[in-house]
Design a protein around this motif. Structure first.
Motif, short mmCIF file in Angstrom:
data_model
loop_
_atom_site.label_atom_id
_atom_site.label_comp_id
_atom_site.label_asym_id
_atom_site.label_seq_id
_atom_site.Cartn_x
_atom_site.Cartn_y
_atom_site.Cartn_z
N GLY A 165 0.77 -1.24 0.00
CA GLY A 165 0.00 0.00 0.00
C GLY A 165 0.80 1.28 0.00
N PRO A 166 1.80 1.44 0.88
CA PRO A 166 2.52 2.71 0.92
C PRO A 166 3.09 3.14 -0.43
CG PRO A 166 3.05 1.42 2.85
CD PRO A 166 2.22 0.54 1.97
N ALA A 167 3.56 2.20 -1.24
CA ALA A 167 4.10 2.57 -2.55
C ALA A 167 3.00 2.78 -3.58
CB ALA A 167 5.07 1.49 -3.03
N LEU A 168 2.03 1.85 -3.63
CA LEU A 168 1.02 1.91 -4.68
C LEU A 168 -0.02 2.99 -4.43
CD1 LEU A 168 0.45 -1.92 -5.29
CD2 LEU A 168 2.02 -0.35 -6.45
N LEU A 169 -0.19 3.43 -3.18
CA LEU A 169 -1.18 4.45 -2.87
C LEU A 169 -0.60 5.86 -2.84
CD1 LEU A 169 -3.19 2.60 -0.09
CD2 LEU A 169 -4.06 3.24 -2.34
N LYS A 170 0.71 5.98 -2.81
CA LYS A 170 1.32 7.31 -2.73
C LYS A 170 0.91 8.23 -3.89
CE LYS A 170 5.57 9.85 -1.95
NZ LYS A 170 5.15 10.98 -2.79
N PRO A 171 0.88 7.76 -5.14
CA PRO A 171 0.48 8.67 -6.22
C PRO A 171 -1.01 9.01 -6.20
CG PRO A 171 1.70 6.76 -7.05
CD PRO A 171 1.29 6.44 -5.67
N ILE A 172 -1.79 8.32 -5.37
CA ILE A 172 -3.25 8.47 -5.40
C ILE A 172 -3.76 9.32 -4.25
CG2 ILE A 172 -5.44 7.21 -5.33
CD1 ILE A 172 -3.99 4.84 -6.61
N LEU A 173 -3.32 9.06 -3.03
CA LEU A 173 -3.84 9.76 -1.86
C LEU A 173 -3.24 11.16 -1.75
CD1 LEU A 173 -3.65 6.97 0.89
CD2 LEU A 173 -5.68 7.76 -0.34
N PRO A 174 -4.03 12.14 -1.25
CA PRO A 174 -3.47 13.46 -0.95
C PRO A 174 -2.35 13.34 0.08
CG PRO A 174 -5.87 13.52 -0.94
CD PRO A 174 -5.49 12.08 -1.03
N ASP A 175 -1.41 14.26 0.06
CA ASP A 175 -0.20 14.15 0.86
C ASP A 175 -0.49 14.03 2.35
OD1 ASP A 175 2.74 14.20 0.87
OD2 ASP A 175 2.49 16.05 2.01
N LEU A 176 -1.40 14.84 2.91
CA LEU A 176 -1.69 14.78 4.33
C LEU A 176 -2.24 13.42 4.74
CD1 LEU A 176 -3.30 18.26 5.17
CD2 LEU A 176 -1.14 17.35 6.02
N TYR A 177 -3.12 12.87 3.91
CA TYR A 177 -3.74 11.59 4.22
C TYR A 177 -2.75 10.45 4.03
CZ TYR A 177 -7.94 14.40 4.21
OH TYR A 177 -8.87 15.38 4.49
N PHE A 178 -1.84 10.60 3.07
CA PHE A 178 -0.82 9.57 2.87
C PHE A 178 0.13 9.52 4.06
CE2 PHE A 178 3.51 8.52 1.42
CZ PHE A 178 3.30 7.20 1.03
N LYS A 179 0.59 10.66 4.56
CA LYS A 179 1.50 10.68 5.70
C LYS A 179 0.82 10.12 6.95
CE LYS A 179 4.50 14.43 4.10
NZ LYS A 179 5.02 15.79 4.35
N ASN A 180 -0.46 10.42 7.13
CA ASN A 180 -1.20 9.85 8.26
C ASN A 180 -1.28 8.33 8.16
OD1 ASN A 180 -4.45 9.13 9.01
ND2 ASN A 180 -3.20 10.06 10.61
N TYR A 181 -1.55 7.83 6.97
CA TYR A 181 -1.60 6.39 6.71
C TYR A 181 -0.24 5.74 6.97
CZ TYR A 181 -1.33 2.34 3.47
OH TYR A 181 -1.10 1.13 2.89
N CYS A 182 0.85 6.40 6.60
CA CYS A 182 2.19 5.86 6.82
C CYS A 182 2.50 5.70 8.30
CB CYS A 182 3.24 6.74 6.16
SG CYS A 182 3.30 6.59 4.34
N LYS A 183 1.99 6.59 9.13
CA LYS A 183 2.21 6.45 10.58
C LYS A 183 1.53 5.18 11.10
CE LYS A 183 2.84 11.35 11.64
NZ LYS A 183 2.35 12.53 12.40
N LEU A 184 0.35 4.87 10.59
CA LEU A 184 -0.32 3.62 10.97
C LEU A 184 0.53 2.42 10.56
CD1 LEU A 184 -2.80 1.83 11.77
CD2 LEU A 184 -3.57 2.14 9.40
N VAL A 185 0.98 2.41 9.31
CA VAL A 185 1.73 1.27 8.80
C VAL A 185 3.02 1.07 9.59
CG1 VAL A 185 2.95 0.35 6.79
CG2 VAL A 185 0.74 1.47 6.49
N ARG A 186 3.77 2.15 9.81
CA ARG A 186 5.03 2.03 10.54
C ARG A 186 4.81 1.59 11.97
NH1 ARG A 186 9.90 0.17 10.15
NH2 ARG A 186 11.45 1.26 11.42
#
Length: 434
Positions: A88-109
């Protein structure tokens, strides 16, 4: 397990796809995170998940299916885990807005850190902080204190803040999560040899297993299993490393680039007879490493017509405290009297994008490129630590087109890899990689 692998992914995908109901005058048009609605982008994104399958080694178990086609057709917890917390972190990066992507990355990490079998204290604290930040930012970004969106705050979101306290109280989740229980049930079920009275049968197998474990605890030096059994025609290298067939029957010449890499290692280690080497080796195809994974080679895979999932990319402890990733070309060994050195020839990947690593809290791992395949390195096989996946960095455009790169790759490591030490070794000659 269900909290991480089913409930949280179901909530996030429901928000990103707009499948969660709107209430109290709320409208989908007011959701800036709505990027995966039915349409070309969702279909293209699902296709990129499917396209990653050939690059996931078979030791990663079941690869996630195309979510655009199969998300409502019995999508498994393990598929969600690989999809949301690995690809997800790689395949969703071009799709999700930056703020929402960084929030999602905190969950994953945070989940990656807290689901380890052994968790250093500083990583426990970091994972705790990231999950608390994710929950707080989730409410600010999605819920926004609107009564019409209170149904976004599922119990599974709040429970993320209790993972660390439960680890402090009862130990790492990997030791008692449902994955462990299901693995034990599967292992005991494999021992059943007759269908008559299966429940009584599996109960007796469980009792025998407990008795064996008790004896092993009291007398660790007593081996009750045939742990020294090796595959046919293999070579035990010690420390859990096993060199396995296929192998050349006669010496074969190596290329000038391969010879240069081998010469460099030879000189560094000051081995004898350097100038007497005829630039010929007997190549081996596979290596079993201590965690039970089988790392193949480009030479070995070129010998079969089977459609294998890619099992040639390895994680290497390179030089002092450095980690590199490369593709194994082949294995061989050098013998000097009673002294034997087993070597792997690799083509390596470049250093990662440091800025991207920092922005994604290390979950968008190592966006890098395969360096010139003519530039090779030779290493001792005991520097190989695990089998990993390097997947082309597929990106989905705003028009729903898939951009297929030729050089950029991103890293995926198997979740719960440490737990493979507690599982039986896989049959290296099975067809599970097809």
């Amino acid at each position: 397990m269900h909290l991480v692998s089913l409930n949280v992914p179901d909530l996030l995908l429901g928000l990103w796809r707009g499948t969660i109901n709107c209430h109290g005058g709320d409208r989908l048009s007011s959701w800036p995170w709505l990027k995966l609605q039915k349409g070309r982008i969702w279909e293209a994104h699902g296709k990129t998940v499917e396209m990653a399958t050939p690059y996931l080694p078979s030791s990663f178990d079941r690869a996630p299916r195309n979510p655009a086609e199969k998300i409502n057709s019995g999508y498994k917890a393990w598929e969600y885990l690989l999809y949301i917390f690995a690809l997800g972190p790689a395949l969703l990066k071009p799709i999700l807005p930056d703020l929402y992507f960084k929030n999602y990355c905190k969950l994953v990490r945070g989940i990656q850190l807290l689901q380890q079998h052994s968790i250093p204290h500083e990583q426990l604290m970091l994972g705790t902080r990231l999950l608390h930040e994710f929950v707080r930012e989730f409410e600010e970004l999605y819920y926004q204190r609107k009564t019409s969106r209170i149904h976004f705050i599922w119990q599974s979101v709040h429970l993320l803040t209790h993972i660390a306290s439960e680890i402090m109280r009862a130990g790492p989740l990997a030791c008692y999560a449902q994955w462990t229980m299901e693995s034990a049930i599967g292992s005991l079920g494999d021992e059943i040899r007759q269908a008559q009275d299966p429940y009584a049968n599996i109960s007796q197998r469980g009792i025998l297993r407990a008795q064996f474990n008790a004896i092993n605890s009291m007398m660790p030096t007593l081996s009750l299993k045939d742990e020294n059994r090796l595959p046919a025609h293999s070579m035990d290298l010690g420390d859990g490393y096993v060199l396995m067939t296929a192998c050349d029957k006669v010496l074969r010449s190596v290329s000038e680039n391969e010879a240069a890499a081998i010469f460099k290692l030879w000189e560094t280690n000051r081995w004898p007879n350097l100038h007497h080497w005829t630039k010929e080796v007997k190549r081996w195809a596979r290596l079993r490493i201590p965690n039970g994974q089988v790392a193949r080679s480009v030479w070995g895979e070129s010998r079969t017509r089977k459609k294998l999932r890619r099992t040639t990319i390895v994680k290497v402890s390179y030089e002092i405290c450095a980690i590199r990733f490369g593709e194994v070309q082949y294995y061989f060994y050098l013998a000097f009297g009673d002294e034997t050195h087993t070597i792997s020839v690799l083509s390596v990947f470049s250093d990662p994008d440091s800025e991207l690593l920092k922005d994604s809290h290390l979950v968008f791992q190592y966006l890098c490129r395969l360096m010139d395949p003519r530039i090779l390195v030779a290493i001792d096989v005991k520097q190989i630590k695990s089998l990993v996946a390097m997947i082309p960095y597929y990106t989905v455009t705003e028009q729903g087109e898939i951009d297929i790169p030729h050089t950029k790759h991103f890293l995926v490591e198997k979740p719960h890899l440490e737990l493979t030490f507690f599982r039986p070794l896989e049959d290296p000659d099975s067809d599970t990689e097809e």
